[in-house]
Motif scaffolding. Structure first.
Motif, PDB file in Angstrom:
ATOM      1  N   GLU A 114       0.837  -1.213   0.000  1.00 45.50           N
ATOM      2  CA  GLU A 114       0.000   0.000   0.000  1.00 45.50           C
ATOM      3  C   GLU A 114       0.865   1.254   0.000  1.00 45.50           C
ATOM      4  OE1 GLU A 114      -3.206   0.186  -0.649  1.00 45.50           O
ATOM      5  OE2 GLU A 114      -3.060  -1.996  -0.865  1.00 45.50           O
ATOM      6  N   ARG A 115       2.027   1.204   0.641  1.00 45.89           N
ATOM      7  CA  ARG A 115       2.933   2.358   0.597  1.00 45.89           C
ATOM      8  C   ARG A 115       3.478   2.553  -0.814  1.00 45.89           C
ATOM      9  NH1 ARG A 115       4.063   0.640   5.904  1.00 45.89           N
ATOM     10  NH2 ARG A 115       5.697  -0.805   5.249  1.00 45.89           N
ATOM     11  N   VAL A 116       3.734   1.455  -1.516  1.00 42.50           N
ATOM     12  CA  VAL A 116       4.169   1.560  -2.913  1.00 42.50           C
ATOM     13  C   VAL A 116       3.070   2.184  -3.756  1.00 42.50           C
ATOM     14  CG1 VAL A 116       4.815   0.251  -4.979  1.00 42.50           C
ATOM     15  CG2 VAL A 116       5.817  -0.343  -2.765  1.00 42.50           C
ATOM     16  N   PHE A 117       1.839   1.757  -3.551  1.00 39.24           N
ATOM     17  CA  PHE A 117       0.726   2.324  -4.308  1.00 39.24           C
ATOM     18  C   PHE A 117       0.545   3.806  -3.997  1.00 39.24           C
ATOM     19  CE2 PHE A 117      -1.373  -2.088  -4.763  1.00 39.24           C
ATOM     20  CZ  PHE A 117      -0.863  -2.220  -6.052  1.00 39.24           C
ATOM     21  N   ALA A 118       0.818   4.214  -2.760  1.00 42.65           N
ATOM     22  CA  ALA A 118       0.720   5.637  -2.413  1.00 42.65           C
ATOM     23  C   ALA A 118       1.807   6.442  -3.131  1.00 42.65           C
ATOM     24  CB  ALA A 118       0.843   5.809  -0.901  1.00 42.65           C
ATOM     25  N   LEU A 119       2.979   5.841  -3.296  1.00 42.48           N
ATOM     26  CA  LEU A 119       4.079   6.510  -3.994  1.00 42.48           C
ATOM     27  C   LEU A 119       3.846   6.552  -5.487  1.00 42.48           C
ATOM     28  CD1 LEU A 119       6.972   7.744  -3.705  1.00 42.48           C
ATOM     29  CD2 LEU A 119       7.853   5.419  -4.062  1.00 42.48           C
ATOM     30  N   PHE A 120       3.228   5.490  -6.022  1.00 45.77           N
ATOM     31  CA  PHE A 120       2.971   5.378  -7.464  1.00 45.77           C
ATOM     32  C   PHE A 120       1.470   5.198  -7.708  1.00 45.77           C
ATOM     33  CE2 PHE A 120       7.309   3.546  -7.006  1.00 45.77           C
ATOM     34  CZ  PHE A 120       7.998   4.465  -7.806  1.00 45.77           C
ATOM     35  N   PRO A 121       0.689   6.274  -7.694  1.00 46.01           N
ATOM     36  CA  PRO A 121      -0.764   6.153  -7.901  1.00 46.01           C
ATOM     37  C   PRO A 121      -1.126   5.486  -9.225  1.00 46.01           C
ATOM     38  CG  PRO A 121      -0.202   8.339  -7.070  1.00 46.01           C
ATOM     39  CD  PRO A 121       1.093   7.658  -7.398  1.00 46.01           C
ATOM     40  N   GLY A 145       9.001  -0.211  -7.555  1.00 48.14           N
ATOM     41  CA  GLY A 145       8.052  -0.535  -6.497  1.00 48.14           C
ATOM     42  C   GLY A 145       8.242  -1.937  -5.950  1.00 48.14           C
ATOM     43  N   ARG A 146       8.560  -2.883  -6.825  1.00 45.63           N
ATOM     44  CA  ARG A 146       8.800  -4.267  -6.377  1.00 45.63           C
ATOM     45  C   ARG A 146       9.975  -4.327  -5.406  1.00 45.63           C
ATOM     46  NH1 ARG A 146       9.982  -8.174 -11.177  1.00 45.63           N
ATOM     47  NH2 ARG A 146      11.919  -6.991 -11.116  1.00 45.63           N
ATOM     48  N   ALA A 147      11.032  -3.556  -5.696  1.00 42.25           N
ATOM     49  CA  ALA A 147      12.168  -3.501  -4.770  1.00 42.25           C
ATOM     50  C   ALA A 147      11.774  -2.829  -3.459  1.00 42.25           C
ATOM     51  CB  ALA A 147      13.335  -2.767  -5.417  1.00 42.25           C
ATOM     52  N   LEU A 148      10.997  -1.760  -3.544  1.00 37.95           N
ATOM     53  CA  LEU A 148      10.579  -1.042  -2.335  1.00 37.95           C
ATOM     54  C   LEU A 148       9.639  -1.868  -1.473  1.00 37.95           C
ATOM     55  CD1 LEU A 148       9.982   2.499  -3.855  1.00 37.95           C
ATOM     56  CD2 LEU A 148      11.832   1.823  -2.311  1.00 37.95           C
ATOM     57  N   ALA A 149       8.878  -2.775  -2.100  1.00 39.40           N
ATOM     58  CA  ALA A 149       7.938  -3.606  -1.343  1.00 39.40           C
ATOM     59  C   ALA A 149       8.654  -4.503  -0.346  1.00 39.40           C
ATOM     60  CB  ALA A 149       7.091  -4.450  -2.298  1.00 39.40           C
ATOM     61  N   ALA A 150       9.941  -4.730  -0.554  1.00 40.77           N
ATOM     62  CA  ALA A 150      10.729  -5.535   0.378  1.00 40.77           C
ATOM     63  C   ALA A 150      11.193  -4.733   1.586  1.00 40.77           C
ATOM     64  CB  ALA A 150      11.950  -6.108  -0.342  1.00 40.77           C
ATOM     65  N   GLU A 151      10.885  -3.418   1.598  1.00 44.19           N
ATOM     66  CA  GLU A 151      11.333  -2.516   2.652  1.00 44.19           C
ATOM     67  C   GLU A 151      12.853  -2.597   2.839  1.00 44.19           C
ATOM     68  OE1 GLU A 151       8.776  -3.299   6.082  1.00 44.19           O
ATOM     69  OE2 GLU A 151       7.398  -1.780   5.286  1.00 44.19           O
ATOM     70  N   PRO A 152      13.596  -2.353   1.769  1.00 47.21           N
ATOM     71  CA  PRO A 152      15.058  -2.494   1.852  1.00 47.21           C
ATOM     72  C   PRO A 152      15.693  -1.366   2.658  1.00 47.21           C
ATOM     73  CG  PRO A 152      14.444  -1.532  -0.239  1.00 47.21           C
ATOM     74  CD  PRO A 152      13.154  -1.888   0.448  1.00 47.21           C
ATOM     75  N   LYS A 153      16.899  -1.644   3.133  1.00 50.03           N
ATOM     76  CA  LYS A 153      17.691  -0.614   3.801  1.00 50.03           C
ATOM     77  C   LYS A 153      18.451   0.226   2.778  1.00 50.03           C
ATOM     78  CE  LYS A 153      18.325  -3.476   7.944  1.00 50.03           C
ATOM     79  NZ  LYS A 153      17.682  -4.708   7.439  1.00 50.03           N
ATOM     80  N   MET A 154      18.719  -0.372   1.626  1.00 47.83           N
ATOM     81  CA  MET A 154      19.438   0.352   0.583  1.00 47.83           C
ATOM     82  C   MET A 154      19.002  -0.166  -0.780  1.00 47.83           C
ATOM     83  SD  MET A 154      23.531   0.797   0.049  1.00 47.83           S
ATOM     84  CE  MET A 154      24.132   1.278  -1.565  1.00 47.83           C
ATOM     85  N   LEU A 155      18.885   0.771  -1.736  1.00 46.13           N
ATOM     86  CA  LEU A 155      18.526   0.439  -3.113  1.00 46.13           C
ATOM     87  C   LEU A 155      19.715   0.673  -4.037  1.00 46.13           C
ATOM     88  CD1 LEU A 155      15.014   2.045  -3.777  1.00 46.13           C
ATOM     89  CD2 LEU A 155      15.561  -0.391  -3.851  1.00 46.13           C
ATOM     90  N   LEU A 176      12.780   9.248  -6.899  1.00 44.72           N
ATOM     91  CA  LEU A 176      14.020   8.943  -6.187  1.00 44.72           C
ATOM     92  C   LEU A 176      14.332  10.025  -5.160  1.00 44.72           C
ATOM     93  CD1 LEU A 176      16.280   7.590  -9.088  1.00 44.72           C
ATOM     94  CD2 LEU A 176      14.970   6.282  -7.390  1.00 44.72           C
ATOM     95  N   GLU A 177      14.081  11.273  -5.526  1.00 37.69           N
ATOM     96  CA  GLU A 177      14.251  12.360  -4.552  1.00 37.69           C
ATOM     97  C   GLU A 177      13.304  12.173  -3.376  1.00 37.69           C
ATOM     98  OE1 GLU A 177      15.646  15.156  -2.500  1.00 37.69           O
ATOM     99  OE2 GLU A 177      16.497  15.103  -4.520  1.00 37.69           O
ATOM    100  N   ASP A 178      12.074  11.766  -3.653  1.00 35.06           N
ATOM    101  CA  ASP A 178      11.088  11.541  -2.593  1.00 35.06           C
ATOM    102  C   ASP A 178      11.529  10.410  -1.660  1.00 35.06           C
ATOM    103  OD1 ASP A 178       9.544  13.497  -3.779  1.00 35.06           O
ATOM    104  OD2 ASP A 178       8.167  12.087  -4.747  1.00 35.06           O
ATOM    105  N   LEU A 179      12.325   9.483  -2.180  1.00 36.52           N
ATOM    106  CA  LEU A 179      12.771   8.336  -1.384  1.00 36.52           C
ATOM    107  C   LEU A 179      13.992   8.651  -0.521  1.00 36.52           C
ATOM    108  CD1 LEU A 179      12.383   5.512  -4.050  1.00 36.52           C
ATOM    109  CD2 LEU A 179      11.015   5.797  -1.975  1.00 36.52           C
ATOM    110  N   ARG A 180      14.556   9.841  -0.704  1.00 33.48           N
ATOM    111  CA  ARG A 180      15.723  10.227   0.094  1.00 33.48           C
ATOM    112  C   ARG A 180      15.372  10.130   1.571  1.00 33.48           C
ATOM    113  NH1 ARG A 180      20.232  13.353  -1.261  1.00 33.48           N
ATOM    114  NH2 ARG A 180      19.294  13.980  -3.248  1.00 33.48           N
ATOM    115  N   SER A 181      16.224   9.465   2.339  1.00 40.50           N
ATOM    116  CA  SER A 181      15.929   9.192   3.740  1.00 40.50           C
ATOM    117  C   SER A 181      17.211   9.271   4.555  1.00 40.50           C
ATOM    118  CB  SER A 181      15.305   7.799   3.881  1.00 40.50           C
ATOM    119  OG  SER A 181      15.413   7.315   5.193  1.00 40.50           O
TER     120      SER A 181
END
Length: 235
Positions: A114-121, A145-155, A176-181
């Protein structure tokens, strides 16, 4: 987060990477730029364990990765978005994301998706659509999104803009800017040096499998040799 120390790697009798070292700290976006054949994709494959290092070492969050299988590296929180997207064409968008989240519990996977879907409507609107029917840009978003669905520590991303229209490239780089953490990191291999250097905190320039320049991305953006070789002679 990630340290690569004096890596040598290649294919059969051909050595591609020679004594290559780099680092990615928490909260950083680090870009790798260079011409085709410089060894950028080989570097990512070696870090991910798909290609064994001949010498040198790779550590992630203090743990050695050298000699570790790709699936164990992925389980440890490092995920690669490969060149060419490589989504599961016969699966739906949501099924692709579930495949990415397979190591999570059912509840955690559902939340991650669901977080992936929120990032990519656009993906949310197509959750039941087969991946094979998506546009190239939508497939790139799905691969990310498939990579993010794993909740990785680094991409790690390999040429995310390849073959995409300029408008879609802008959207991908904004995501990618939005994913900056502050907690996570991103290692970006990108043929569009201008976009990569504009996004990144630091960057490395590869030539013939070696790092020939490194530093703050803003400094490399103004470096005369980088401008002439990769930015069309105009910073």
């Amino acid at each position: 987060m990630l340290r690569v120390d004096a890596i040598c790697s290649g294919y059969s009798e051909i050595q591609v990477l020679t004594d290559l070292s780099l680092r990615v700290e928490r909260g950083e976006i680090v870009a790798i730029v260079g011409a085709n054949g410089a060894g950028k994709s080989t570097l990512l494959r070696t870090i991910m364990g798909a290609l064994p290092a001949r010498s040198g070492s790779v550590t992630f969050l203090g743990e050695p990765l050298t000699g570790v299988s790709p699936h164990r590296i992925a389980a440890g929180g490092l995920r690669l978005v490969p060149e060419g997207r490589r989504v599961f064409a016969s699966l739906s968008v949501e099924e692709n994301l579930r495949a990415g989240a397979y190591l999570l519990s059912r509840a955690a996977a559902a939340s991650a998706i669901e977080r992936v879907f929120a990032l990519f409507p656009n993906l949310a609107e197509r959750r039941t659509q087969l991946a094979s029917t998506l546009s190239g840009g939508q497939q790139q978003m799905l691969a990310l999104g498939r990579a993010l669905a794993a909740e990785p520590k680094m991409l790690m991303l390999d040429e995310p803009s390849l073959g995409l229209a300029p408008k879609i490239v802008e959207e991908i780089f904004q995501k990618l800017e939005d994913l900056r953490s502050a907690e996570n990191g991103i290692l970006l291999v990108e043929q569009n040096a201008r976009k990569a250097l504009a996004l990144a905190d630091r960057a490395y320039v590869l030539e013939n499998g070696r790092v020939v320049l490194e530093g703050a991305a803003a400094d490399l953006f103004r470096n005369e040799s980088v401008v002439n070789a990769y930015l069309g002679g105009e910073a």
